[in-house]
Write a protein that holds these residues in place. Sequence first.
Motif, PDB file in Angstrom:
ATOM      1  N   LYS B   3       0.854  -1.191   0.000  1.00  0.00           N
ATOM      2  CA  LYS B   3       0.000   0.000   0.000  1.00  0.00           C
ATOM      3  C   LYS B   3       0.884   1.232   0.000  1.00  0.00           C
ATOM      4  O   LYS B   3       1.029   1.920   1.007  1.00  0.00           O
ATOM      5  N   ARG B  75       7.166   2.991  -0.686  1.00  0.00           N
ATOM      6  CA  ARG B  75       6.597   3.343   0.609  1.00  0.00           C
ATOM      7  C   ARG B  75       7.725   3.649   1.583  1.00  0.00           C
ATOM      8  O   ARG B  75       8.691   2.899   1.677  1.00  0.00           O
ATOM      9  N   GLU B  82      10.474   0.791   1.080  1.00  0.00           N
ATOM     10  CA  GLU B  82      10.146  -0.360   0.249  1.00  0.00           C
ATOM     11  C   GLU B  82       9.886   0.100  -1.178  1.00  0.00           C
ATOM     12  O   GLU B  82       9.242   1.129  -1.389  1.00  0.00           O
ATOM     13  N   PHE B  87       5.453  -6.151 -13.514  1.00  0.00           N
ATOM     14  CA  PHE B  87       4.320  -7.062 -13.550  1.00  0.00           C
ATOM     15  C   PHE B  87       4.804  -8.429 -14.028  1.00  0.00           C
ATOM     16  O   PHE B  87       4.635  -9.436 -13.363  1.00  0.00           O
ATOM     17  N   PHE B  88       5.484  -8.425 -15.173  1.00  0.00           N
ATOM     18  CA  PHE B  88       6.014  -9.692 -15.692  1.00  0.00           C
ATOM     19  C   PHE B  88       7.178 -10.171 -14.830  1.00  0.00           C
ATOM     20  O   PHE B  88       7.324 -11.342 -14.552  1.00  0.00           O
ATOM     21  N   PHE B  89       8.041  -9.229 -14.425  1.00  0.00           N
ATOM     22  CA  PHE B  89       9.124  -9.551 -13.508  1.00  0.00           C
ATOM     23  C   PHE B  89       8.968  -8.673 -12.277  1.00  0.00           C
ATOM     24  O   PHE B  89       9.371  -7.519 -12.269  1.00  0.00           O
ATOM     25  N   HIS B  90       8.313  -9.231 -11.296  1.00  0.00           N
ATOM     26  CA  HIS B  90       7.950  -8.461 -10.113  1.00  0.00           C
ATOM     27  C   HIS B  90       9.083  -8.468  -9.085  1.00  0.00           C
ATOM     28  O   HIS B  90       9.637  -9.513  -8.777  1.00  0.00           O
ATOM     29  N   VAL B  91       9.470  -7.285  -8.600  1.00  0.00           N
ATOM     30  CA  VAL B  91      10.529  -7.189  -7.587  1.00  0.00           C
ATOM     31  C   VAL B  91      10.047  -6.333  -6.430  1.00  0.00           C
ATOM     32  O   VAL B  91       9.514  -5.244  -6.638  1.00  0.00           O
ATOM     33  N   LEU B  92      10.232  -6.828  -5.229  1.00  0.00           N
ATOM     34  CA  LEU B  92       9.889  -6.077  -4.031  1.00  0.00           C
ATOM     35  C   LEU B  92      11.125  -6.008  -3.149  1.00  0.00           C
ATOM     36  O   LEU B  92      11.723  -7.036  -2.828  1.00  0.00           O
ATOM     37  N   THR B  93      11.557  -4.778  -2.824  1.00  0.00           N
ATOM     38  CA  THR B  93      12.799  -4.626  -2.075  1.00  0.00           C
ATOM     39  C   THR B  93      12.554  -3.864  -0.781  1.00  0.00           C
ATOM     40  O   THR B  93      11.820  -2.880  -0.784  1.00  0.00           O
ATOM     41  N   ALA B  94      13.194  -4.323   0.289  1.00  0.00           N
ATOM     42  CA  ALA B  94      13.125  -3.599   1.560  1.00  0.00           C
ATOM     43  C   ALA B  94      14.501  -3.100   1.935  1.00  0.00           C
ATOM     44  O   ALA B  94      15.481  -3.844   1.843  1.00  0.00           O
ATOM     45  N   ILE B  95      14.597  -1.829   2.299  1.00  0.00           N
ATOM     46  CA  ILE B  95      15.853  -1.247   2.756  1.00  0.00           C
ATOM     47  C   ILE B  95      15.582  -0.584   4.107  1.00  0.00           C
ATOM     48  O   ILE B  95      14.903   0.440   4.157  1.00  0.00           O
ATOM     49  N   HIS B 128      19.596   1.669  -4.728  1.00  0.00           N
ATOM     50  CA  HIS B 128      18.208   1.473  -5.135  1.00  0.00           C
ATOM     51  C   HIS B 128      17.651   2.786  -5.649  1.00  0.00           C
ATOM     52  O   HIS B 128      18.045   3.849  -5.207  1.00  0.00           O
TER      53      HIS B 128
END
Lengths: 506, 158
Positions: B3, B75, B82, B87-95, B128
């Motif tokens: 979100k 976010r 974050e 969509f095709f290659f989804h990446v979610l990163t947390a720092i 990032h």
Amino acid sequence: MMTPIRRHLNPLAIVVFWFRYMASLFWLVPVVLFSNGSRTFELLGTAGCFLLLTIMAVVRYWWYRFEIGNQAITIHSGVIFRKQVHIPYAKIQTLQRQQWFYFKPFHVLAVSIETAGQSHDEAEGSLPAVSQRVVDQLQKLVNKQSQDPSSAVSNSSSVIAAQSQPVAEQREDSNRSPELEQNRSAAVSAGEKYKISWRDLNTYALTSVGVVPILLGLLWLYSKLDDLLPDRVMNQAVNTFVHYSFLIIIAVLIFSLLLGTIVSYLTIVQRYYHFVLSKRNQQLTTEKGFFQRNTISASQSRIQAVIFRQTVLRQLLGLVSVQLVLASTATKAEDENNLVMLPVIDRSKVPIVHRFINWVPTDLPAFDPISWAGRWRMIRNAVWLSLIPVVPLVYWLRPWGWWSLLLMPLAVLMGLYAGRQMGIRQIDATHLAIRVGSHFQRDTVIVAKPKLQSVSIKQSIWMKRVELAHLILNIRQGDDVQALRVRYLALADAEQIYGWYRGQTD
Amino acid sequence: MIKGDALPEKIKVVWRISALGTLIFGLLITGGLLFAQHFWGWWQWLVLAALALTVVYTLIGFAIIPYRYRYWRYRISTDSVEIESGFFFHVLTAIPISRIQNVTLEAGPILQWQHLQTVNIETAATTHKIESVLPVTAEQLKEQIMTLATGVVDDDTD
């Protein structure tokens, strides 16, 4: 030592500088030898060169000075371009001492000081020749920093844990170390020591010898010869070589392979000769080398990760090599830039590591394997990759190229192996264990949460359906990043670790 | 999907312009190859291939803009940043904020014209990127990250 005094290096530094200048002029030797000038001119030129180098070395020595302050060391160097480096002790990652055998009688060493700054392949501070006394003083100041609780050490829990170790384990001879007297306040100085046995060193060298580095070495030698020798000589040599029959070539190849094996074996034995690992006051120190004694010390809190490395060969023999990931390039000559902590130990002796680094579990953790859907994808990817050389070889090199098809079962095996090793698990509130395998080698990595710089979940649209994802954990290694990739993990598992890392829920 | 905030709407314009840029660049290459074919007798298929590649590349570039926009989220909470994309290659990163070493804001000519800025977040190991934010947000973000970063004990490489 309130007001730091500017000090010169040991005068032997002149010799060091002189040889360094000499080495940089080495390419001139063939020019002089092959030139047609008169003898007297050559002699005069050489003598002039020697004199000039001596003057340059002395001048450089004169301008090379350092100050050891209470909080930081300052190094002044350079003659035309003056340089001044200022390194606070609190920021030092590793302290490296190197001593060639011919400097031993003089008690003179070279010191490299590394911080986490990214000064590409070069130590932030270096003292090419200083006396043992200076080194001890420096080490003492650095140790003091790493013990000081105010110096921003995150895992202070480990410090407390270490101090609670029994007095009986204190194996250091305290009269040898003046800093020990000073640090009585740290209730117990947990001393630990590991000395490599000849048998272990031998095993390490034998199981380290690979064909690839040897071939690379030969290639390097060839390119060096190519540079040094005039083209005519080189071409002649190559021509005569080609004229010999196939058999002789094979014989020469086998001979050079053998020679390469022996050389690389001896190199490793020489490098790790009398390897000693010791721990004192939260400072880990490794010491090794025959011709050049190489001592690297790092505070326990600077360790980015611990790696248990096993090639298939070592796995079969029940052996493990233990390495430390540091944010320093002092270790670039070692195994893939990591500091070798224990060259090779028996699988049953893994608990030793815990004695040196108390957050490492007492045994190699067991992992739940990833699902077969994931393992099948690992195999598939390996086969796809092998097709890149196989397809053109089969197509264009009709009879012989077919042999490349043998790469495909090898790829299947590799994928199978990598898939079987893959795993991740949380070992306690702040530590993760990760196992990754590739190219018939597996690494079990133990890393603390504060050393993970960032974490990503990657998922392609095709992985969405089967609910698999890659989890990528980034840690600092040397001057660079090392990404630990746990591939084709169940999405739920990846998300759980990710959530733990982020440290909060919505 | 987290979100988080979407990129500013104007980034679509920037992407369209850069897709147009690829088109022009591709056409230039194709023109060069056509010239080479005409005067030096280079192969014709080279020209056709270059043209086909240019067209396909540009079309894809334009086509994915809505998806790219739709799936880009970031976010910034009290203790972490974050970034999510693809969509095709989804990446979610947390720092975690405590790992951030520095924050760099930059803008090329197109971004400047659209009054946007790129945010680069650097840790001891990785960099990032938040592709673009409004200058107000950028400033705010920088402040937030810097205050948070100075507020916590640095426990990165130390």
